[in-house]
Structures are given as structure tokens and as C-alpha cells.
Design a protein around this motif. Structure first.
Motif, PDB file in Angstrom:
ATOM      1  N   TYR A 230      11.870   9.439  -5.514  1.00  9.19           N
ATOM      2  CA  TYR A 230      12.524   9.920  -4.298  1.00  9.19           C
ATOM      3  C   TYR A 230      13.016  11.356  -4.482  1.00  9.19           C
ATOM      4  O   TYR A 230      12.773  12.226  -3.638  1.00  9.19           O
ATOM      5  N   ASP A 231      13.697  11.618  -5.597  1.00  5.05           N
ATOM      6  CA  ASP A 231      14.224  12.961  -5.828  1.00  5.05           C
ATOM      7  C   ASP A 231      13.099  13.995  -5.917  1.00  5.05           C
ATOM      8  O   ASP A 231      13.220  15.107  -5.368  1.00  5.05           O
ATOM      9  N   MET A 232      12.009  13.639  -6.592  1.00  7.16           N
ATOM     10  CA  MET A 232      10.892  14.573  -6.719  1.00  7.16           C
ATOM     11  C   MET A 232      10.235  14.819  -5.361  1.00  7.16           C
ATOM     12  O   MET A 232       9.842  15.947  -5.038  1.00  7.16           O
ATOM     13  N   ALA A 233      10.098  13.760  -4.571  1.00 10.94           N
ATOM     14  CA  ALA A 233       9.467  13.904  -3.255  1.00 10.94           C
ATOM     15  C   ALA A 233      10.298  14.784  -2.329  1.00 10.94           C
ATOM     16  O   ALA A 233       9.759  15.612  -1.583  1.00 10.94           O
ATOM     17  N   VAL A 234      11.610  14.618  -2.379  1.00 13.53           N
ATOM     18  CA  VAL A 234      12.488  15.461  -1.563  1.00 13.53           C
ATOM     19  C   VAL A 234      12.404  16.908  -2.035  1.00 13.53           C
ATOM     20  O   VAL A 234      12.289  17.844  -1.228  1.00 13.53           O
ATOM     21  N   PHE A 235      12.443  17.107  -3.340  1.00 16.02           N
ATOM     22  CA  PHE A 235      12.363  18.450  -3.919  1.00 16.02           C
ATOM     23  C   PHE A 235      11.095  19.174  -3.478  1.00 16.02           C
ATOM     24  O   PHE A 235      11.110  20.366  -3.173  1.00 16.02           O
ATOM     25  N   ALA A 236       9.974  18.423  -3.417  1.00 15.28           N
ATOM     26  CA  ALA A 236       8.682  19.025  -3.092  1.00 15.28           C
ATOM     27  C   ALA A 236       8.331  18.964  -1.611  1.00 15.28           C
ATOM     28  O   ALA A 236       7.240  19.381  -1.220  1.00 15.28           O
ATOM     29  N   SER A 237       9.252  18.453  -0.788  1.00 19.93           N
ATOM     30  CA  SER A 237       8.968  18.267   0.648  1.00 19.93           C
ATOM     31  C   SER A 237       7.639  17.534   0.831  1.00 19.93           C
ATOM     32  O   SER A 237       6.742  17.974   1.569  1.00 19.93           O
ATOM     33  N   THR A 238       7.514  16.417   0.170  1.00 22.13           N
ATOM     34  CA  THR A 238       6.251  15.678   0.110  1.00 22.13           C
ATOM     35  C   THR A 238       5.880  15.079   1.458  1.00 22.13           C
ATOM     36  O   THR A 238       6.658  14.306   2.035  1.00 22.13           O
ATOM     37  N   PRO A 239       4.680  15.399   1.967  1.00 26.88           N
ATOM     38  CA  PRO A 239       4.212  14.731   3.189  1.00 26.88           C
ATOM     39  C   PRO A 239       3.929  13.256   2.905  1.00 26.88           C
ATOM     40  O   PRO A 239       3.538  12.877   1.794  1.00 26.88           O
ATOM     41  N   SER A 240       4.116  12.423   3.924  1.00 26.16           N
ATOM     42  CA  SER A 240       3.915  10.980   3.769  1.00 26.16           C
ATOM     43  C   SER A 240       2.961  10.477   4.840  1.00 26.16           C
ATOM     44  O   SER A 240       3.137  10.757   6.027  1.00 26.16           O
ATOM     45  N   ALA A 241       1.933   9.745   4.415  1.00 24.17           N
ATOM     46  CA  ALA A 241       0.965   9.150   5.341  1.00 24.17           C
ATOM     47  C   ALA A 241       0.957   7.640   5.147  1.00 24.17           C
ATOM     48  O   ALA A 241       1.076   7.148   4.020  1.00 24.17           O
ATOM     49  N   LEU A 242       0.810   6.919   6.251  1.00 27.58           N
ATOM     50  CA  LEU A 242       0.743   5.454   6.209  1.00 27.58           C
ATOM     51  C   LEU A 242      -0.633   4.992   6.673  1.00 27.58           C
ATOM     52  O   LEU A 242      -1.212   5.567   7.606  1.00 27.58           O
ATOM     53  N   VAL A 243      -1.153   3.950   6.019  1.00 27.68           N
ATOM     54  CA  VAL A 243      -2.474   3.430   6.367  1.00 27.68           C
ATOM     55  C   VAL A 243      -2.398   1.919   6.602  1.00 27.68           C
ATOM     56  O   VAL A 243      -1.644   1.213   5.936  1.00 27.68           O
ATOM     57  N   GLU A 244      -3.175   1.458   7.556  1.00 20.98           N
ATOM     58  CA  GLU A 244      -3.231   0.033   7.872  1.00 20.98           C
ATOM     59  C   GLU A 244      -4.055  -0.715   6.822  1.00 20.98           C
ATOM     60  O   GLU A 244      -4.919  -0.145   6.155  1.00 20.98           O
ATOM     61  N   ASP A 245      -3.804  -2.010   6.728  1.00 16.13           N
ATOM     62  CA  ASP A 245      -4.548  -2.830   5.774  1.00 16.13           C
ATOM     63  C   ASP A 245      -6.055  -2.758   5.989  1.00 16.13           C
ATOM     64  O   ASP A 245      -6.828  -2.678   5.027  1.00 16.13           O
ATOM     65  N   GLN A 246      -6.488  -2.792   7.245  1.00 21.56           N
ATOM     66  CA  GLN A 246      -7.931  -2.762   7.494  1.00 21.56           C
ATOM     67  C   GLN A 246      -8.539  -1.446   7.048  1.00 21.56           C
ATOM     68  O   GLN A 246      -9.675  -1.410   6.549  1.00 21.56           O
ATOM     69  N   ALA A 247      -7.799  -0.363   7.185  1.00 21.64           N
ATOM     70  CA  ALA A 247      -8.292   0.935   6.704  1.00 21.64           C
ATOM     71  C   ALA A 247      -8.450   0.915   5.189  1.00 21.64           C
ATOM     72  O   ALA A 247      -9.392   1.511   4.644  1.00 21.64           O
ATOM     73  N   ILE A 248      -7.546   0.242   4.499  1.00 22.65           N
ATOM     74  CA  ILE A 248      -7.644   0.124   3.044  1.00 22.65           C
ATOM     75  C   ILE A 248      -8.868  -0.690   2.659  1.00 22.65           C
ATOM     76  O   ILE A 248      -9.628  -0.304   1.758  1.00 22.65           O
TER      77      ILE A 248
END
Length: 302
Positions: A230-248
Motif C-alpha cells: 500500500y505504501d509503495m503504491a501510494v508513493f508511486a501513484s500506482t494506477p489500478s485496473a480491475l478485470v472480470e473473472d471471464q476476462a481472466i
């Protein structure tokens, strides 16, 4: 915070103990880092070996770890190679192929609960009781630094450079290491809609418990993201993407059909961000997808 220097120190510690995994160019401006060819079938071997070697000492009782599967396999492999004993706690829902492989690696396997969180709680109690070294699956500085060594390899393997790395996220031990290894590179978190610990933490302003389910829950099923991630992601302004099960499921099939890569569903989540459009690269953007694990039953790919 984990730094690039921490990752470099881990790389020196791991020299000769882990594989330098290959990179293939899958298409124009697209590369795959084939970390599923690592010892024990996933990136976690890097972090687990580093975590054990970085410890001041290993007690006579050996190590204890909790896992949905891959961290346990890494711990069992590391213990065997380092000549120590390992006791691995996994949920009853862990895939049979992973449980069987744990036994082949010589670990004592204990199945507890339906989710990783329950196996984790039991493992912590067991380690305290026996005096064993508890090896965290993702929220440990040495684990994170060891995982990040694959990022240093990418810098050598793609000398022309790259802009973005797509990383499947469960507890966050991999993405935190990659962020530390690659300052200045966009590192994108990809999670299933059904198991989105980091995405929820970023929205809430800190790690929170989330429900866990879906096809990738065995490897991406952390109920709560690690504090380090969490701390690293905040530090790096990490983009977040979500994928559906069927896409996986579809991305996993495409990796097999198009590239003959047999991977687990959690690994396919990173590629699913591209194939589903959850992450859309800009024109000319150079993208690396981490193919991070292959401890799966390939029978349904035939």
C-alpha cells in the motif's frame, strides 16, 4: 519503504540461487517476462529465498509459512535447497496440484480454513509455538526486495526501454518489489473484481479487509493488502485496473492458444487487463506483462 538499493542487495544475495527468467517479445511494444519458469513455478521463490537468507538465523524448528499455494511452494523449495524444514499452512480450497507439489518438495502441509487469512492465522500460532521462523507470503521487506529482482533483470533484457509493467496483485509483494526496482516506470496494479485488496485500500486511504472469491482466489486471494504494498503504491501513484473473472479465463486461454504458455488464473489477470481493455496503452506505449506463475492444472487447456 523498499528502495532500489534494497533490491540490488537482494540480487547479490540471490546470485546463483534463483533463475534469470527469459523475456519474449509478444508483439510490437509488448513483452512477456516469463517468471513462471522460476524455481517452484513462480516469482515468489525470489522473495522467499531472500527472506530466509536475510534472517539473522533460522531456528532448529525451521520455517513456517502460510499460502494460497505459490508462497508455500516457494518456501518449501527454499527450505529444501537450504537444508531446513518447512511447515506450510494452506486453505482447504488450495488447488490439489499445488498441495501435491508441496509434499513432493518435502514440506509438511497443514490445510486450515477456506481462505488464505485463516491459514495465515493458524501458521502464526504454530510458529510461535514451535519457535520456527515465520516467513510472510508478501508483507515482509526482504520478501518484497527479493521479488523486485526480476525488475532489475528487465532493465538488462529490454535495453531499448519500456514504459509500463502490468502486475497481477494479491497481497502486493510483487508489485511493491517492482515499484522499488523500477523508479520512473509506470507499474500498473491488476486485480480481479472479486479480489481487489489493493484497489479497495487505495480508495479507502489504507488497507481494509475485502471479500475474496473468483477463479484467481488461490493466488490473488489476500483479504487485505500488505502495508508495504500500500505504501509503495501510494508513493508511486500506482494506477489500478480491475478485470472480470471471464476476462481472466479468456486471457489464460489466449496465452495458451497464441503463445503456448500454460499459466494459472492469477497470472492471466495481468494479461486480461490488455485483452479486456481494462488497461488501454497509449499509442506507442511499450508494455511488459509479468507472467508470474504457472502452478496450475493444464488439463482444461487441451
Amino acid at each position: 519503504m523498499i528502495t532500489t538499493d534494497d533490491v540490488r542487495a537482494a540480487a547479490q544475495r540471490l546470485e546463483g540461487r534463483v533463475r534469470r527468467t527469459p523475456v519474449i517479445q509478444a508483439a510490437d511494444n509488448l513483452w512477456f517476462k516469463l517468471e513462471q519458469t522460476q524455481h517452484a513455478g513462480s516469482f515468489k521463490t525470489r522473495g522467499m529465498v531472500n527472506q530466509i537468507l536475510a534472517a539473522p538465523s533460522v531456528p532448529p524448528a525451521g520455517i513456517v509459512a502460510a499460502s494460497g499455494g505459490n508462497a508455500g511452494l516457494a518456501a518449501a523449495y527454499a527450505a529444501r535447497e537450504l537444508g531446513i524444514t518447512a511447515e506450510i499452512y494452506v486453505p482447504t480450497t488450495a488447488p490439489a496440484v499445488k498441495v501435491a507439489k508441496l509434499g513432493k518438495l518435502g514440506a509438511r502441509v497443514v490445510q486450515v480454513g477456506d481462505e488464505y487469512a485463516e491459514a495465515y492465522a493458524a501458521a502464526v500460532v504454530a510458529a510461535r509455538s514451535s519457535g520456527a521462523l515465520f516467513c510472510h507470503a508478501y508483507d515482509d521487506p526482504s520478501m518484497v526486495a527479493g521479488n523486485g529482482t526480476l525488475g532489475l533483470e528487465l532493465l538488462d533484457q529490454i535495453p531499448s526501454g519500456f514504459d509500463t509493467v502490468l502486475v497481477a496483485v494479491g497481497g502486493g509483494g510483487l508489485i511493491a518489489g517492482v515499484i522499488a526496482a523500477l523508479p520512473g516506470v509506470r507499474v500498473v496494479s491488476v486485480e480481479p473484481v472479486t479480489s481487489q485488496a489493493l484497489h479497495a485500500a487505495l480508495a479507502a486511504g489504507g488497507p481494509v479487509n475485502v471479500p475474496v472469491s473468483g477463479v484467481a482466489a488461490d493466488s490473488l486471494g489476500a483479504r487485505r493488502v500488505g502495508e508495504i504494498a500500500y505504501d509503495m503504491a501510494v508513493f508511486a501513484s500506482t494506477p489500478s485496473a480491475l478485470v472480470e473473472d471471464q476476462a481472466i479465463v479468456d486471457a489464460r486461454r489466449r496465452l495458451w492458444d497464441d503463445y503456448r504458455l500454460a499459466v494459472e488464473h492469477g497470472t492471466a489477470a495481468a494479461y486480461a487487463a490488455l485483452t479486456s481493455g481494462a488497461y488501454r496503452p497509449a499509442e506507442g506505449e511499450r508494455v511488459v506483462v509479468l507472467i508470474c506463475g504457472a502452478n496450475t492444472n493444464p488439463a482444461d487447456l487441451a
